[in-house]
Design an enzyme around this catalytic site. Structure first.
Site, PDB file in Angstrom:
ATOM      1  CD  GLU A 145      -2.761  -1.132   2.421  1.00 30.76           C
ATOM      2  OE1 GLU A 145      -2.936  -0.342   3.430  1.00 30.76           O
ATOM      3  OE2 GLU A 145      -3.280  -2.200   2.232  1.00 30.76           O
ATOM      4  CD  GLU A 158      -3.480  -5.921   3.863  1.00 24.99           C
ATOM      5  OE1 GLU A 158      -2.499  -5.872   3.845  1.00 24.99           O
ATOM      6  OE2 GLU A 158      -4.470  -5.419   5.100  1.00 24.99           O
TER       7      GLU A 158
END
Length: 798
Positions: free
Chosen positions: A412, A489
């Site tokens: 991220e 994820e």
């Protein structure tokens, strides 16, 4: 066009055993420690006799009670940082003079500086990577002592989004080698050819050869019974090794049969005299990622069923222990997990050793941030100067593991939203490929629009990972054409073990959106229902997340956030919550109910699990669920009366009933082709009258001499029924030579320090982590409570 990325490589376990010419000795005992800071501590003649004596690995942060005053905040575990010093006095035998002697740190958090005999060796800035220093020029031999001093600075806080721990929290080794030796960090073993008919092994390395001697290297490959199955000898040219071995009909490494061979590298002079040796386990396997069909292992379609794991070990904090790590991995494997994502940093190398041995694939992650910060004092401060060298160190350390199937250069990363992401992605991918071109490079992304995603625009990554974004799954192949995809994820479901609120028809998002830092309509006791109907606003339920990945072949697999609860990041609550709610298993190692949903979906074991408990108020309407597999439907009975059958369907992975509470028992029977094949009963429990203790050890034994015992406590009523509706305080006390290292109950807002031997049960359960020393006499733990006292032998119980 479909793009298939085939990767072939050899598999080495990183824990090497060495011949007489090369030794690695554990250097963990008899350190002195002070949680203070004074530069005079570096001086060799400083008197540290009043300091605390500690054994490494050591995490000083976990030894504190939780507190709101600590600058890391509850996101960092509500525990302190600070600055600590370690000192050790040691001797080196006179016979070892002339050898190359180095010290190797598995990891220390965070900024680490080292002195030997008052001489400064350097500073290390990455708290998750291994590092070494050459001690040879500064050592004294014989009876003259040496003093090593280590300063570990974790005072700049917050520097992470989760609990980091503080101190020298992984193993330290002293390594002895001849000055002419093979460089382990430059050793890379690949298999250009892998099949059930033939395996080809290629060994590449470099030699440290200051005397410029004429050298040769002999390679010997041994099978699992120690029999030599292949050999090769060749001269060393330009101090480089590049040799091959071939093996007919190799036993392949996979998750069901992680077959490992042993390779010996023997460095010899021109006459064949051994100068140095390196011995490691090795195996053969192939991996491939396909745009349409996902992932292949050894040429066969294979769905990656993974979880993300943080590095802390519950009540042990960040202080690494191999048996505690194995306990986590064994529980995950029994649940059906076949892959681990290291979130969001390099793991201890021993974790990869375990994955090699147990047959678990690994998604090995380097960074949680690049230049753009996520916390004021995080790694962004060091990224510009150190990220290339740190990435190189990671690849060299881990590239010879059978378990590692992908390199992740970031999670991220905020640079995905501007053009710097393109430049850095290309740079770091090139760094990885220069050291290992046999595995794909990936990153975990959030932006699913190609035009806006500057990391994807680099077109450098071999596999694209996406976190969450379920609604966008079907558009991913269109936005990111001809690149394999994986759900890197998922979920972020929130649960507290054993807590059951009234069920809602839709998923509740706590907090509801990015505008809210914490939940405002949660439970006043800081719990979250275990019905799998609460998630962070960016996530969803466990069931939905798996269903979305399960039905899409182009997604290579799934990594659930997370396998275990971990310290820090306690979404959805502020302090006093201090650990996460995301785990499938709680911090103490007790499975939450959803564990059995995965076990039913991901294994062939006969699974039948009922929730909730059966202690309610008369008139309560209770939602009863059953996770099951290997059956067509399930039937619920209340005190012998059938309440009907229910089954899983395309949108629901459990059977469900609404039941008006009556004291007594509920029973679920599952049926296959009309025949009852399994049943489970839950009964109304009375008040707690006794304690049942279960000791686990044998399943988590390792080759380490510091294996632990895990004492699990369950409250029972006078009929032997498990009690989950009341709790009592209990005390754990070891006999002579038996040490209670920590206790836990899995409750995310319990503020008592985890090293405290006293713990109140939560929903009827508690845990003690125990170490038995060599001087142990009576090998037992005493458990004291208002229910009396029992002595528990440290023997594994089922």
């Amino acid at each position: 066009m479909t793009r298939i990325l085939y990767v072939f490589l050899s598999l080495l376990a990183a824990t090497a055993t060495f011949g007489q010419s090369q030794r690695a000795l554990k250097f963990n005992d008899d350190w002195h420690f002070s949680l203070a800071d004074d530069l005079q501590f570096r001086q060799e003649n400083y008197n540290d006799r009043q300091w605390e004596r500690v054994t490494l690995p050591h995490d000083w942060s976990i030894l504190s009670d939780f507190g709101a005053e600590f600058p890391a905040g509850n996101a960092g575990g509500a525990l302190p940082g600070g600055i600590g010093w370690y000192r050790k006095i040691f001797q080196v035998a006179a016979k070892d003079k002339g050898q190359h002697i180095s010290i190797h740190f598995g990891g220390a958090y965070r900024y680490t500086e080292i002195w030997i005999n008052g001489k400064y060796l350097g500073k290390h800035s990455n708290g998750y990577l291994s590092f070494s220093h050459d001690l040879s020029p500064y050592l004294r031999y014989g009876n003259t002592p040496n003093v090593i001093a280590v300063r570990v600075d974790n005072s700049q806080q917050p520097n992470s989004r989760w609990y980091t721990g503080s101190g020298i929290y992984r193993d330290v080794h002293l390594k002895y080698q001849q000055h002419t030796h093979i460089l382990p960090e430059e050793t890379f073993i690949t298999t250009p050819e892998v099949s059930t008919d033939k395996g080809t092994l290629r060994v590449q390395s470099q030699i440290h050869n200051p005397e410029k001697r004429n050298l040769q290297v002999a390679l010997h490959l041994l099978d699992q019974n120690g029999r030599r199955v292949a050999s090769s000898t060749a001269a060393v040219k330009s101090n480089k090794i590049d040799q091959t071995l071939s093996l007919d009909k190799p036993q392949l490494w996979d998750v069901e049969s992680p077959n490992l061979y042993t390779i010996q590298l023997l460095l010899q002079d021109a006459e064949g005299k051994e100068l140095n040796s390196l011995t490691q386990r090795v195996g053969f396997r192939s991996i491939a990622f396909d745009v349409k069909k996902g992932f292949f292992l050894n040429g066969q379609p294979f769905k990656i069923l993974g979880v993300c794991l943080h590095h802390d070990l519950g009540a042990l904090g960040a202080a690494f222990n191999k048996s505690a790590a194995k306990r986590q991995l064994v529980m995950m494997k029994e649940m059906g997990v076949n892959a681990i994502r290291t979130a969001h940093n390099p793991p201890a190398k021993e974790v990869l050793d375990l994955c090699d041995e147990m047959g678990l694939l690994v998604y090995d992650e380097a960074y949680d941030m690049w230049q753009k910060r996520k916390n004021k004092f995080d790694y962004h401060q060091d990224f510009k100067e150190h990220h290339v060298a740190d990435l190189q160190a990671l690849i060299k350390r881990d590239r010879n593991h059978p378990s590692v199937i992908m390199w992740s250069i970031g999670n991220e990363i905020r640079e995905q939203f501007d053009s710097t992401g393109t430049v850095l992605t290309k740079e770091m991918t090139a760094v990885v490929k220069a050291l290992d071109s046999t595995r794909p490079v990936t990153a975990a992304l959030t932006e699913t629009n190609y035009v806006k995603n500057f990391i994807a625009q680099a077109q450098a990554l071999d596999v694209l990972g996406f976190n969450y974004k379920y609604a966008d799954y079907d558009k991913l192949p269109k936005e990111f054409k001809n690149v394999p995809l994986i759900a890197s994820e998922t979920t972020s479901g929130l649960q507290t073990r054993g807590v059951y609120d009234a069920l809602h028809d839709t998923i509740q998002f706590w907090p509801a959106s990015s505008k809210d830092k914490f939940v405002t309509n949660g439970n006043p006791d800081f719990t979250v229902s275990a019905y799998d109907n609460v998630a962070a606003y960016w996530g969803t339920s466990h069931e939905r997340a798996w269903l979305e990945v399960k039905k899409r072949d182009f997604l290579a697999g799934i990594f659930v956030w997370t396998g275990f609860d971990y310290l820090g990041e306690p979404v959805p609550y502020p302090y006093p919550a201090r650990s996460s709610y995301y785990g499938i298993v709680d911090l103490a190692g007790f499975p939450k109910d959803v564990y059995y949903m995965y076990q039913a979906e991901w294994t062939d074991k006969d699974v039948l699990h009922i929730l909730p408990h059966w202690n309610w108020k008369k008139g309560d309407m209770v939602d009863v669920w059953a996770y099951y597999n290997n059956a067509d439907e399930a039937e619920l009975f209340l005190n012998g009366k059938s309440l009907g059958k229910s089954s899983k369907n395309a949108d629901r992975l459990h059977a469900a009933w609404k039941v008006p509470f009556e004291a007594g028992e509920i029973k679920v029977v599952k049926y296959h082709k009309g025949k009852a094949v399994q049943e489970q009963v839950k009964r109304t429990a009375g008040v707690a009258k006794k304690i049942k203790a279960r000791v686990t050890h044998d399943d988590f034994k390792t080759d380490d001499d510091r294996d632990l015992y895990f004492v699990e406590v369950q409250l029972l009523d006078d009929k032997g029924e498990a009690v989950a509706h009341e709790d009592i305080e209990i005390s754990f006390e070891g006999s002579v030579g038996v040490e209670v290292l920590g206790t836990d109950n899995g409750f995310q807002a319990d503020l008592r320090g985890l090293n405290n031997p006293k713990r109140k049960t939560f929903k009827g359960k508690a845990l003690a982590i125990v170490r038995m020393g060599d001087a142990a006499t009576t090998k037992a733990v005493r458990i004291k409570s208002s229910l009396g006292e029992i002595s528990v032998p440290l023997e594994t119980t089922k």
